[in-house]
Design an enzyme around this catalytic site. Structure first.
Site, short mmCIF file in Angstrom:
data_model
loop_
_atom_site.label_atom_id
_atom_site.label_comp_id
_atom_site.label_asym_id
_atom_site.label_seq_id
_atom_site.Cartn_x
_atom_site.Cartn_y
_atom_site.Cartn_z
N ARG A 18 61.49 111.18 118.54
CA ARG A 18 60.42 111.45 117.57
C ARG A 18 60.93 110.92 116.23
O ARG A 18 60.75 109.75 115.92
CB ARG A 18 60.12 112.95 117.58
CG ARG A 18 58.85 113.35 116.88
CD ARG A 18 58.52 114.81 117.12
NE ARG A 18 59.56 115.74 116.68
CZ ARG A 18 59.47 117.07 116.79
NH1 ARG A 18 58.40 117.63 117.34
NH2 ARG A 18 60.43 117.86 116.36
N HIS A 49 67.27 117.75 117.56
CA HIS A 49 66.32 118.68 118.19
C HIS A 49 66.25 118.36 119.68
O HIS A 49 66.19 117.19 120.05
CB HIS A 49 64.95 118.53 117.53
CG HIS A 49 63.95 119.60 117.88
ND1 HIS A 49 64.24 120.94 117.81
CD2 HIS A 49 62.66 119.52 118.29
CE1 HIS A 49 63.17 121.64 118.15
NE2 HIS A 49 62.19 120.80 118.46
N ASP A 54 32.00 133.74 114.85
CA ASP A 54 32.51 134.93 114.16
C ASP A 54 32.46 136.19 115.01
O ASP A 54 32.87 137.26 114.57
CB ASP A 54 31.69 135.16 112.89
CG ASP A 54 31.54 133.88 112.11
OD1 ASP A 54 32.58 133.38 111.64
OD2 ASP A 54 30.41 133.35 112.02
N TYR A 103 24.59 132.19 122.97
CA TYR A 103 24.18 130.79 122.91
C TYR A 103 24.01 130.20 124.30
O TYR A 103 24.86 130.39 125.17
CB TYR A 103 25.24 129.96 122.17
CG TYR A 103 25.23 130.17 120.68
CD1 TYR A 103 24.09 129.93 119.94
CD2 TYR A 103 26.38 130.59 120.02
CE1 TYR A 103 24.09 130.12 118.56
CE2 TYR A 103 26.39 130.76 118.65
CZ TYR A 103 25.24 130.53 117.92
OH TYR A 103 25.25 130.71 116.58
C1 LIG Z 1 59.58 124.25 115.66
C2 LIG Z 1 60.96 123.80 115.53
C3 LIG Z 1 62.01 124.72 115.73
C4 LIG Z 1 61.80 126.14 116.20
O1 LIG Z 1 61.49 126.13 117.58
P1 LIG Z 1 61.35 127.48 118.40
O2 LIG Z 1 61.29 127.04 119.82
O3 LIG Z 1 60.09 128.11 117.95
O4 LIG Z 1 62.53 128.33 118.08
C5 LIG Z 1 63.30 124.27 115.49
N1 LIG Z 1 63.53 122.99 115.11
C6 LIG Z 1 62.55 122.08 114.94
C7 LIG Z 1 62.90 120.70 114.53
C8 LIG Z 1 61.23 122.45 115.16
O5 LIG Z 1 60.27 121.54 115.00
#
Ligand SMILES: *Cc1c(COP(=O)(O)O)cnc(C)c1O
Length: 381
Positions: free
Chosen positions: A135, A164, A310, A264
């Site tokens: 990403r 990540h 709503d 609806y």
């Molecule tokens: C959303 C996110 C997190 C947190 O992830 P969780 O699974 O909710 O703990 C951590 N790091 C990055 C880069 C994220 O985008």
């Protein structure tokens, strides 16, 4: 407004968030970066951030500069990391407000530096490494050069480096081990090159719970902080508690003869004399116009038969005692019955993350402790 007079509302139990952060601290024995993107996963950005900082979270992380700025406007002084894209022209505001941005490739870093030229304070950045999510970020092999570039670019200060995981919520997925190993190799390389930034991080909730080696200097706690599991394969250990309940009220009851169309497009027809109830939450609040929606009323789980912006419609056959004003639970407990974000996610074919993050901003978030209750059906005291 309190919960005695809202049409629909979220009750946020701050003590649960505090407890969950403390549990994460016990388990991980590292610093905690509380992830509050997406309006704190729908729980309410400012209050959750305050609670997290008061509970000892060293950092806050989110996705949009606007969210970070709202926290600064509300007097929150903790370090904040914006983990995603920020338009370079906004770097000076971020620097002035002590907000850390993410540098994720050389061109973007150069743009940040160009815009910052001549500014008083340097812009703090964390370097993003792409170990396999594909990403944002530079490849681990490019990491040392990238850190060197960041160090030499004027007006930038590198205070962190992170990656990540793509598959951490699938237990023991081989990709996680591969990503971790690439990141560890990079960390060693930058240490050797004298380029190690002070704060190295990699783990979101699933990884911090299930990959002990991935904790580094600080962990990024999102879903677990809210007391929700990252996935069914990576459940939370004992001692976590969900913080959020979602409620509304029964606001009208219609006594209808057989053969009446309801709502609806008359998607529902009565087949006998029926009592049809109206409750005060709809897709403008975060319900979705999809089959499978349920609510709790009178301690029973009832199927939603009509969904409007709503309000929604239900059949009251199973709760003869239901009265206008009664509390309806969309997420949470009522007596012995409960509906979790995971239940709703199953009906909507999505994740608990999307369910809570989709709760609309217009729904008031009320502190569960300070609220007074007026329903006989609730289990809160
Ligand atoms: C959303 C996110 C997190 C947190 O992830 P969780 O699974 O909710 O703990 C951590 N790091 C990055 C880069 C994220 O985008």
């Amino acid at each position: 407004m309190d919960i005695t007079n809202a049409a629909t509302w979220l009750e946020i139990k701050r003590a649960a968030i505090t407890n969950n952060i403390q549990r994460l601290r016990q388990i991980t024995a590292t610093q905690i970066m509380a992830v509050v993107k997406g309006n704190a996963y729908g729980h309410g950005l400012v209050e959750v951030s305050r609670t997290a900082v008061a509970a000892g979270a060293e950092w806050l992380a989110l996705a949009r500069l606007e969210e970070a700025q709202l926290l600064r406007e509300n007097g929150i002084t903790a370090p904040i990391l914006v983990m995603t894209y920020t338009h370079p022209s906004r770097a000076p505001e971020a620097a002035r407000q002590g907000i850390t941005l993410t540098a994720y490739n050389p061109q973007q870093a150069q743009q940040l530096s160009d815009v910052m030229r001549g500014s008083q304070q340097p812009l703090m950045v964390h370097a993003k490494i792409n170990t396999g999510m594909n990403r944002l970020g530079v490849l681990p092999e490019e990491g040392p050069d990238f850190l060197h570039l960041l160090k030499t670019l004027p007006a930038l200060q590198v205070t962190g480096m992170f990656t990540h995981f793509a598959c951490a919520d699938e237990l023991k997925h081989p990709t996680t081990a591969r990503q971790l190993s690439r990141f560890q190799t990079l960390v060693q390389a930058v240490e050797k090159a004298g380029l190690r930034p002070p704060l190295i991080h990699a783990s979101s909730s699933a990884a911090m719970l299930y990959e002990n080696e991935a904790r580094f200097d600080i962990v990024r706690a999102g879903i677990a902080m809210y007391g929700l599991q990252p996935s069914s394969e990576t459940p939370l250990p004992q001692g976590f508690e969900p913080a959020l309940s979602w409620k509304a009220r029964l606001v009208a009851i219609n006594h209808l003869p057989p053969g009446e169309g309801v709502g609806y497009n008359h998607r529902y027809f009565t087949t006998k004399n029926e009592r049809i109830g109206v409750f005060s939450a709809g897709y403008g609040d975060g319900v979705r116009r999809r089959p499978g929606n349920m609510i709790l009323l009178g301690g029973k789980r009832l199927k939603v038969i009509g969904i409007c912006m709503d309000q929604c419609l239900i059949n009251l056959d199973e709760v003869p005692a239901a009265q206008v004003g009664d509390e309806v639970v969309l997420i949470g407990r009522q007596g012995e019955a409960s509906i979790t974000p995971e239940d709703i996610a199953a009906a909507w074919q999505t994740t608990n993350y999307e369910v809570v993050t989709g709760l609309a901003a217009r729904v008031p978030r009320l502190d569960r402790k300070s609220t007074r209750l007026n329903s006989s059906h609730t289990d809160i005291s």
